[in-house]
Design an enzyme around this catalytic site. Structure first.
Site, PDB file in Angstrom:
ATOM      1  N   PHE A  13       2.212   6.575   1.369  1.00 48.76           N
ATOM      2  CA  PHE A  13       0.959   6.505   0.623  1.00 48.76           C
ATOM      3  C   PHE A  13      -0.202   6.023   1.515  1.00 48.76           C
ATOM      4  CE2 PHE A  13      -1.332   3.129  -1.943  1.00 48.76           C
ATOM      5  CZ  PHE A  13      -2.395   3.949  -2.269  1.00 48.76           C
ATOM      6  N   GLY A  38       8.292   8.393   1.886  1.00 49.06           N
ATOM      7  CA  GLY A  38       7.158   9.255   2.236  1.00 49.06           C
ATOM      8  C   GLY A  38       7.493  10.722   2.011  1.00 49.06           C
ATOM      9  N   ASP A  58      13.688   7.152  12.445  1.00 45.75           N
ATOM     10  CA  ASP A  58      13.902   5.890  11.733  1.00 45.75           C
ATOM     11  C   ASP A  58      13.527   4.741  12.676  1.00 45.75           C
ATOM     12  OD1 ASP A  58      15.126   3.565  10.624  1.00 45.75           O
ATOM     13  OD2 ASP A  58      16.389   4.895   9.414  1.00 45.75           O
ATOM     14  N   ALA A 114       1.691  -4.200   9.162  1.00 49.04           N
ATOM     15  CA  ALA A 114       1.400  -4.214   7.722  1.00 49.04           C
ATOM     16  C   ALA A 114       2.264  -5.288   7.070  1.00 49.04           C
ATOM     17  CB  ALA A 114       1.689  -2.847   7.117  1.00 49.04           C
ATOM     18  N   TYR A 145      12.448  -8.326   1.028  1.00 45.19           N
ATOM     19  CA  TYR A 145      11.128  -7.839   1.455  1.00 45.19           C
ATOM     20  C   TYR A 145      10.255  -9.014   1.906  1.00 45.19           C
ATOM     21  CZ  TYR A 145       6.647  -5.280   0.914  1.00 45.19           C
ATOM     22  OH  TYR A 145       5.408  -4.683   1.089  1.00 45.19           O
ATOM     23  N   HIS A 181       3.557   7.933  -4.963  1.00 51.61           N
ATOM     24  CA  HIS A 181       4.655   8.755  -5.472  1.00 51.61           C
ATOM     25  C   HIS A 181       4.776   8.548  -6.982  1.00 51.61           C
ATOM     26  CE1 HIS A 181       8.518  10.653  -5.824  1.00 51.61           C
ATOM     27  NE2 HIS A 181       8.482  10.979  -4.547  1.00 51.61           N
TER      28      HIS A 181
HETATM   29  P1  NAD Z   1       5.170   3.899   1.035  1.00 49.92           P
HETATM   30  O1  NAD Z   1       6.553   3.643   0.556  1.00 49.92           O
HETATM   31  O2  NAD Z   1       4.395   5.007   0.421  1.00 49.92           O
HETATM   32  O3  NAD Z   1       5.154   4.126   2.607  1.00 49.92           O
HETATM   33  C1  NAD Z   1       6.105   3.593   3.485  1.00 49.92           C
HETATM   34  C2  NAD Z   1       6.478   4.668   4.478  1.00 49.92           C
HETATM   35  O4  NAD Z   1       7.422   4.131   5.411  1.00 49.92           O
HETATM   36  C3  NAD Z   1       7.152   5.881   3.808  1.00 49.92           C
HETATM   37  O5  NAD Z   1       6.571   7.064   4.284  1.00 49.92           O
HETATM   38  C4  NAD Z   1       8.609   5.757   4.240  1.00 49.92           C
HETATM   39  O6  NAD Z   1       9.284   6.993   4.277  1.00 49.92           O
HETATM   40  C5  NAD Z   1       8.479   5.084   5.587  1.00 49.92           C
HETATM   41  N1  NAD Z   1       9.690   4.360   5.998  1.00 49.92           N
HETATM   42  C6  NAD Z   1      10.404   3.468   5.279  1.00 49.92           C
HETATM   43  N2  NAD Z   1      11.435   3.002   6.011  1.00 49.92           N
HETATM   44  C7  NAD Z   1      11.356   3.621   7.231  1.00 49.92           C
HETATM   45  C8  NAD Z   1      12.134   3.568   8.416  1.00 49.92           C
HETATM   46  N3  NAD Z   1      13.212   2.776   8.497  1.00 49.92           N
HETATM   47  N4  NAD Z   1      11.776   4.346   9.466  1.00 49.92           N
HETATM   48  C9  NAD Z   1      10.684   5.144   9.384  1.00 49.92           C
HETATM   49  N5  NAD Z   1       9.905   5.237   8.280  1.00 49.92           N
HETATM   50  C10 NAD Z   1      10.240   4.478   7.216  1.00 49.92           C
HETATM   51  O7  NAD Z   1       4.408   2.509   0.877  1.00 49.92           O
HETATM   52  P2  NAD Z   1       2.890   2.112   1.170  1.00 49.92           P
HETATM   53  O8  NAD Z   1       2.348   1.536  -0.070  1.00 49.92           O
HETATM   54  O9  NAD Z   1       2.174   3.203   1.855  1.00 49.92           O
HETATM   55  O10 NAD Z   1       3.103   0.902   2.188  1.00 49.92           O
HETATM   56  C11 NAD Z   1       2.878   1.019   3.590  1.00 49.92           C
HETATM   57  C12 NAD Z   1       3.025  -0.355   4.239  1.00 49.92           C
HETATM   58  O11 NAD Z   1       2.069  -1.251   3.700  1.00 49.92           O
HETATM   59  C13 NAD Z   1       4.398  -1.002   4.058  1.00 49.92           C
HETATM   60  O12 NAD Z   1       4.768  -1.653   5.245  1.00 49.92           O
HETATM   61  C14 NAD Z   1       4.155  -2.025   2.972  1.00 49.92           C
HETATM   62  O13 NAD Z   1       5.039  -3.105   3.078  1.00 49.92           O
HETATM   63  C15 NAD Z   1       2.711  -2.424   3.233  1.00 49.92           C
HETATM   64  N6  NAD Z   1       2.060  -2.922   2.014  1.00 49.92           N
HETATM   65  C16 NAD Z   1       1.686  -2.062   1.020  1.00 49.92           C
HETATM   66  C17 NAD Z   1       1.094  -2.578  -0.128  1.00 49.92           C
HETATM   67  C18 NAD Z   1       0.645  -1.685  -1.247  1.00 49.92           C
HETATM   68  O14 NAD Z   1       0.191  -2.206  -2.281  1.00 49.92           O
HETATM   69  N7  NAD Z   1       0.680  -0.387  -1.147  1.00 49.92           N
HETATM   70  C19 NAD Z   1       0.894  -3.952  -0.263  1.00 49.92           C
HETATM   71  C20 NAD Z   1       1.321  -4.789   0.756  1.00 49.92           C
HETATM   72  C21 NAD Z   1       1.884  -4.267   1.909  1.00 49.92           C
END
Ligand code: NAD
Ligand code: UDP
Length: 314
Positions: A13, A38, A58, A114, A145, A181
């Site tokens: 996202f 993703g 990964d 992040a 987490y 998603h």
């Molecule tokens: P998301 O789940 O949409 O995106 C995470 C991405 O990381 C996905 O595309 C997933 O396929 C990929 N991923 C997961 N494990 C992986 C691995 N082992 N190897 C390679 N790719 C991997 O979530 P998001 O909301 O876009 O979050 C992105 C980042 O921001 C994360 O680190 C999350 O902890 C951090 N974050 C997000 C929020 C929020 O509100 N959206 C808040 C705090 C922190």
């Protein structure tokens, strides 16, 4: 000046919006993602640009990519996804971040991590400033987490102190917007999908718990500014919108903006669900001159429009 930039988690996202913006700014962008949460569709439109490439990898496996900057976002972010396989979540937070740090050290890149407001746990201080150390249950269901991200921060400052690695620790608060998603499980996507499908809107607990929601374009702007500012590596930064509201208020707004007739139902509150959360963004204002620009109602409208194209009534 155009840079070579690696974005881990770039098909997710936030990552996909970040990649889009970096490509638009003229950079060469490499997106690394294992597609756990993703999707290819999130980045499909960038593949023809000539300055964007995708690597299905990964981050729990080592990697070295020649680049100037690394935005390290790879990690499931929604409670239902990160609690599905908690050991793997900790691995991704710790081993994945270790590999990103090793890559940054090897090639001399600056690394953006992040992190999350979850490192404050169920906060005893309100609003949360970066000097607050948090109130996290180390053995609860969110620990994989929360503690994983706390360890990621500790790893980052340790690399900075020991090897001089240049890191930027961003504590991201609840972010929402298009491309979440539909099965993500987080509150905004759940409520929007439920409202559009005419299904019951599920409030967990009494709906009086609070969060502060940041629209994704505001978050991306802040992330890029933070990456490019000169500051000591041990200076974490809260990135989020300080406008705080209850979950009940979000349900009402989504209902009104979608014109939905969905009823609201109350379900049990998940264990260790934080009671309130709001970022103090004084440091971000001073350091990167940033202020969120998108009001909640506008951001929700844009999010609803995006979901409406993907999600029909059942
Ligand atoms: P998301 O789940 O949409 O995106 C995470 C991405 O990381 C996905 O595309 C997933 O396929 C990929 N991923 C997961 N494990 C992986 C691995 N082992 N190897 C390679 N790719 C991997 O979530 P998001 O909301 O876009 O979050 C992105 C980042 O921001 C994360 O680190 C999350 O902890 C951090 N974050 C997000 C929020 C929020 O509100 N959206 C808040 C705090 C922190
Ligand atoms: N929540 C809810 N209904 C849902 C999904 C979430 O009431 O369908 C609540 C959840 O219990 C929490 C808040 O909304 O209090 C935010 O949840 P989310 O999973 O989006 O993020 P986080 O808890 O990680 O901030």
């Amino acid at each position: 000046m155009a840079k070579r930039i690696l974005v881990t988690g770039g098909a997710g996202f936030i990552g996909s919006h970040l990649c889009e913006r970096l490509v638009a700014d003229g950079h060469e962008v490499m997106c690394m993602d294992n597609l756990f949460t993703g999707r290819r569709e999130n980045i499909q439109h960038l593949l023809g640009s000539g300055t964007f490439e995708f690597d299905r990898h990964d981050v729990n496996q080592p990697f070295v990519i020649e680049c100037d900057q690394i935005f390290h976002l790879a990690c499931p972010a929604s409670p239902i996804h990160y609690q599905r396989n908690p050991v793997r979540t900790i691995r991704t937070c710790v081993e994945g971040t270790l590999h990103a740090l090793e890559c940054a050290r090897e090639v001399g890149a600056r690394l953006f991590i992040a992190s999350t407001s979850e490192i404050y746990g169920d906060p005893a201080e309100h609003p949360q400033t970066e000097t607050y150390w948090g109130n996290v249950n180390p053995i609860g269901p969110r620990a994989c987490y929360d503690e994983g991200k706390r360890c990621a921060e500790a790893l980052a400052v340790s690399f900075a102190r020991q090897y001089g690695t240049d890191v930027r620790i961003a504590r991201i608060f609840n972010t929402y917007g298009p491309r979440m998603h539909e099965n993500d499980g987080r509150v905004v996507s759940n409520f929007v999908v439920q409202a559009l499908r005419g299904e019951a809107i599920t409030i967990y607990g009494d709906g009086k718990q609070t969060r502060s929601f940041c629209y994704v374009s505001d978050l991306v702007e802040a992330a890029i500014r933070f990456m490019n500012v000169d500051v000591d590596s041990a200076t974490p930064l809260n990135l989020g919108n300080p406008h705080e509201c209850t979950i009940g208020e979000i349900a009402t707004m989504v209902g009104e903006l979608t014109g939905s007739r969905s009823e609201v139902v109350y379900r049990s509150l998940p264990v260790d669900d934080p009671v309130r959360r709001r970022p103090d963004i004084s440091r971000a204002r001073a350091l990167i001159g940033w202020e969120p620009a998108v009001a909640l109602a506008d951001g929700l409208r844009r999010t609803i429009d995006d979901f409406a194209g993907r999600v029909g009534p059942t």
